[in-house]
Design a protein around this motif. Structure first.
Motif, PDB file in Angstrom:
ATOM      1  N   ARG A  15      -6.957   3.023  -5.442  1.00 58.86           N
ATOM      2  CA  ARG A  15      -6.104   2.889  -4.608  1.00 58.86           C
ATOM      3  C   ARG A  15      -4.495   2.593  -5.343  1.00 58.86           C
ATOM      4  NH1 ARG A  15      -7.874   1.790   0.555  1.00 58.86           N
ATOM      5  NH2 ARG A  15      -5.831   0.638   1.084  1.00 58.86           N
ATOM      6  N   TYR A  22      -0.846   0.815  -5.387  1.00 60.24           N
ATOM      7  CA  TYR A  22      -0.205   0.026  -4.851  1.00 60.24           C
ATOM      8  C   TYR A  22       1.412  -0.036  -5.493  1.00 60.24           C
ATOM      9  CZ  TYR A  22      -4.130  -2.059  -2.839  1.00 60.24           C
ATOM     10  OH  TYR A  22      -5.514  -2.208  -2.100  1.00 60.24           O
ATOM     11  N   TRP A  31      -2.580   0.534  -9.995  1.00 64.06           N
ATOM     12  CA  TRP A  31      -3.735   1.298  -9.632  1.00 64.06           C
ATOM     13  C   TRP A  31      -5.083   0.180  -9.556  1.00 64.06           C
ATOM     14  CZ3 TRP A  31      -4.077   5.844  -7.549  1.00 64.06           C
ATOM     15  CH2 TRP A  31      -3.094   6.643  -7.851  1.00 64.06           C
ATOM     16  N   THR A  51      -3.153   7.325   0.392  1.00 60.60           N
ATOM     17  CA  THR A  51      -4.547   7.365   0.552  1.00 60.60           C
ATOM     18  C   THR A  51      -4.875   8.416  -0.619  1.00 60.60           C
ATOM     19  OG1 THR A  51      -4.712   6.864   2.633  1.00 60.60           O
ATOM     20  CG2 THR A  51      -6.772   7.551   1.723  1.00 60.60           C
ATOM     21  N   GLU A  55       0.788  -1.126  -0.021  1.00 62.41           N
ATOM     22  CA  GLU A  55      -0.029   0.180   0.050  1.00 62.41           C
ATOM     23  C   GLU A  55       0.952   1.314   0.033  1.00 62.41           C
ATOM     24  OE1 GLU A  55      -2.841  -0.067   3.074  1.00 62.41           O
ATOM     25  OE2 GLU A  55      -3.918  -1.976   2.444  1.00 62.41           O
TER      26      GLU A  55
END
Length: 230
Positions: free
Chosen positions: A158, A160, A226, A152, A149
């Motif tokens: 999200r 990574y 993504w 935010t 991760e």
């Protein structure tokens, strides 16, 4: 030209739009600046993925953004940044930075070194953040063979990072849409080989595997991944 398949588009580094200046070059994944293609203005909330290469001491002077998420990942070198919201410092490989521009922010970005080049990937997304600018910086663990991760992002997405050593396989969970952008080395997406600067845009997919090339041509790689909600 992009390589297309069922719910899959592969964009090679050499096919991305090129902006070439005296002290910097940029490869753009989507329409940006002087490059406009109505068929390639974004992917879900992602509006820009720019691979920036700056000469020693070069950079971008003060410029303004609003209503976007700006996410930065340094591949090589050190990026010095400062913004009107009070954020500032130096980003090096392994650090993810997110600036939610909100109602508006000005910032500068320059190569910290006067001797070595800088390469970084800067991504922009349509933001859901409509307040004062917001800043976040995350040190990503130096681990291989995992989906790690990062920051935010306020955009229904999200981000990574995965680093792969020969023999590593990482399974990416299903998502409405997914995008893989290789930053170093060689990464295999199922049966497709992606080199640094290559990108895969995936439609609604189940889990898929990312792996390092093994065998006689063993080599590792790194990719930004993504996962998009829409």
């Amino acid at each position: 030209m992009p390589e297309q398949g069922d719910d899959r588009v592969i964009v090679r580094f050499a096919d991305r739009y090129l902006t070439d200046g005296d002290d910097l070059t940029t490869r753009h994944s989507f329409s940006y600046g002087a490059h406009y293609d109505p068929a390639n203005v974004g992917f879900g909330p992602i509006l820009a993925i720019n691979t920036e290469r700056l000469a020693p001491g070069a950079g971008y002077g003060t410029h303004r953004h609003s209503d976007v998420e700006i996410v930065t990942w340094v591949v090589e070198g050190a990026l010095r940044h400062a913004d009107s919201a009070g954020g500032g410092g130096v980003i090096r490989p392994g650090t993810a930075q997110r600036l939610s521009a909100g109602t508006g922010v000005e910032h500068t970005e320059v190569n910290e070194s006067t001797e070595s080049p800088l390469e970084f990937v800067q991504m922009m997304l349509a933001s859901t953040h409509d307040a004062a600018p917001e800043y976040e910086q995350v040190e990503v663990a130096d681990e291989a063979g995992r989906l790690l991760e990062t920051v935010t992002v306020r955009a229904g997405a999200r981000l990574y990072v995965t680093r792969l050593e020969p023999g590593d396989v990482v399974t990416v969970p299903s998502a409405p849409r997914s995008l893989v952008h290789v930053t170093r080395g060689v990464v295999r997406l199922d049966d497709t080989v992606l080199l640094a600067g290559d990108e895969a845009r995936l439609g609604s997919v189940g889990p898929y595997d990312l792996s390092a090339v093994s065998g006689s041509a063993s080599v590792g790689g790194e990719a930004l991944v993504w996962q998009l909600e829409t």
